[in-house]
Design a protein around this motif. Structure first.
Motif, PDB file in Angstrom:
ATOM      1  N   ILE A 199       2.736  19.885  52.972  1.00 11.44           N
ATOM      2  CA  ILE A 199       3.230  21.258  53.043  1.00 11.44           C
ATOM      3  C   ILE A 199       3.008  21.965  51.706  1.00 11.44           C
ATOM      4  N   GLY A 200       3.293  21.304  50.616  1.00  8.25           N
ATOM      5  CA  GLY A 200       3.074  21.906  49.292  1.00  8.25           C
ATOM      6  C   GLY A 200       1.623  22.232  49.045  1.00  8.25           C
ATOM      7  N   ARG A 201       0.728  21.332  49.405  1.00 11.51           N
ATOM      8  CA  ARG A 201      -0.714  21.561  49.230  1.00 11.51           C
ATOM      9  C   ARG A 201      -1.171  22.744  50.083  1.00 11.51           C
ATOM     10  N   PRO A 231       2.921  30.053  54.594  1.00 14.36           N
ATOM     11  CA  PRO A 231       3.243  30.358  53.196  1.00 14.36           C
ATOM     12  C   PRO A 231       4.187  31.564  53.117  1.00 14.36           C
ATOM     13  N   HIS A 232       5.148  31.495  52.229  1.00 18.07           N
ATOM     14  CA  HIS A 232       6.176  32.524  52.110  1.00 18.07           C
ATOM     15  C   HIS A 232       5.576  33.928  51.997  1.00 18.07           C
ATOM     16  N   GLU A 233       4.525  34.065  51.182  1.00 12.24           N
ATOM     17  CA  GLU A 233       3.962  35.397  50.968  1.00 12.24           C
ATOM     18  C   GLU A 233       3.244  35.940  52.202  1.00 12.24           C
ATOM     19  N   ASP A 234       2.984  35.105  53.195  1.00 10.24           N
ATOM     20  CA  ASP A 234       2.325  35.543  54.431  1.00 10.24           C
ATOM     21  C   ASP A 234       3.287  35.664  55.610  1.00 10.24           C
ATOM     22  N   PHE A 289       3.346  38.861  57.763  1.00 11.16           N
ATOM     23  CA  PHE A 289       2.189  39.073  58.622  1.00 11.16           C
ATOM     24  C   PHE A 289       2.250  38.194  59.866  1.00 11.16           C
ATOM     25  N   ARG A 290       2.820  37.037  59.746  1.00  9.84           N
ATOM     26  CA  ARG A 290       2.894  36.087  60.865  1.00  9.84           C
ATOM     27  C   ARG A 290       4.080  36.343  61.783  1.00  9.84           C
ATOM     28  N   SER A 291       4.932  37.295  61.445  1.00 10.79           N
ATOM     29  CA  SER A 291       6.111  37.547  62.278  1.00 10.79           C
ATOM     30  C   SER A 291       5.689  38.058  63.651  1.00 10.79           C
ATOM     31  N   PRO A 292       6.462  37.750  64.682  1.00  9.90           N
ATOM     32  CA  PRO A 292       6.122  38.221  66.031  1.00  9.90           C
ATOM     33  C   PRO A 292       5.965  39.742  66.108  1.00  9.90           C
ATOM     34  N   GLY A 350      -2.747  28.528  50.696  1.00 13.94           N
ATOM     35  CA  GLY A 350      -2.527  29.656  51.597  1.00 13.94           C
ATOM     36  C   GLY A 350      -2.806  29.327  53.052  1.00 13.94           C
ATOM     37  N   GLU A 351      -2.593  28.082  53.437  1.00 15.28           N
ATOM     38  CA  GLU A 351      -2.859  27.654  54.807  1.00 15.28           C
ATOM     39  C   GLU A 351      -1.601  27.707  55.666  1.00 15.28           C
ATOM     40  N   VAL A 352      -1.823  27.920  56.951  1.00 13.81           N
ATOM     41  CA  VAL A 352      -0.767  27.780  57.946  1.00 13.81           C
ATOM     42  C   VAL A 352      -0.884  26.354  58.481  1.00 13.81           C
ATOM     43  N   ILE A 353       0.234  25.680  58.619  1.00 17.31           N
ATOM     44  CA  ILE A 353       0.247  24.311  59.133  1.00 17.31           C
ATOM     45  C   ILE A 353       0.986  24.294  60.465  1.00 17.31           C
ATOM     46  N   TYR A 354       0.332  23.747  61.475  1.00 16.73           N
ATOM     47  CA  TYR A 354       0.988  23.485  62.752  1.00 16.73           C
ATOM     48  C   TYR A 354       1.286  22.001  62.788  1.00 16.73           C
ATOM     49  N   LEU A 355       2.557  21.642  62.800  1.00 23.06           N
ATOM     50  CA  LEU A 355       2.934  20.244  62.935  1.00 23.06           C
ATOM     51  C   LEU A 355       2.883  19.887  64.411  1.00 23.06           C
TER      52      LEU A 355
END
Length: 112
Positions: A33-35, A57-60, A63-66, A40-45
């Motif tokens: 998650i840190g990496r 990422p917090h700064e994004d 933009f990713r909000s519904p 600036g990647e989105v991770i889908y677990l």
């Protein structure tokens, strides 16, 4: 920080996102998650191939909000339908925004 091999990620997606199977990391998930955040990647677990969480990422996050994504989809539909306007310069665009602002003021609409 732990280095994660390319095979760990199941696929790279167009939105600079990766799917990460949770069972491959154990106590190293925080490193992944840190990496991803630094890159600036989105991770889908995923668990058994099913997405169970999305880490952004917090700064994004805005933009990713519904709500924002709904506006992005609406803008794309408008673009595809030809319901948009293009401008030849930034000055022309700014003049148009100023005109819209004055129209809103004249109509009694709340200003920005």
């Amino acid at each position: 920080m732990t280095t994660v091999s390319a095979q760990t990620y199941t696929r790279l997606m167009s939105e600079n996102a990766r799917e990460v199977p949770m069972n491959e990391f154990g106590d190293r998930l925080g490193d992944v998650i840190g990496r991803a955040s630094m890159l600036g990647e989105v991770i889908y677990l995923t668990v058994d191939g099913t997405r169970v969480a999305k880490i952004v990422p917090h700064e994004d996050a805005w933009f990713r909000s519904p709500a924002w994504q709904a506006m992005e989809h609406e803008a794309e539909r408008n673009r595809m339908a030809g319901d948009h306007r293009t401008f030849d310069s930034a000055d022309e665009f700014m003049a148009h925004l100023e005109e819209l602002h004055h129209q809103a003021d004249d109509s009694g609409a709340p200003g920005q």
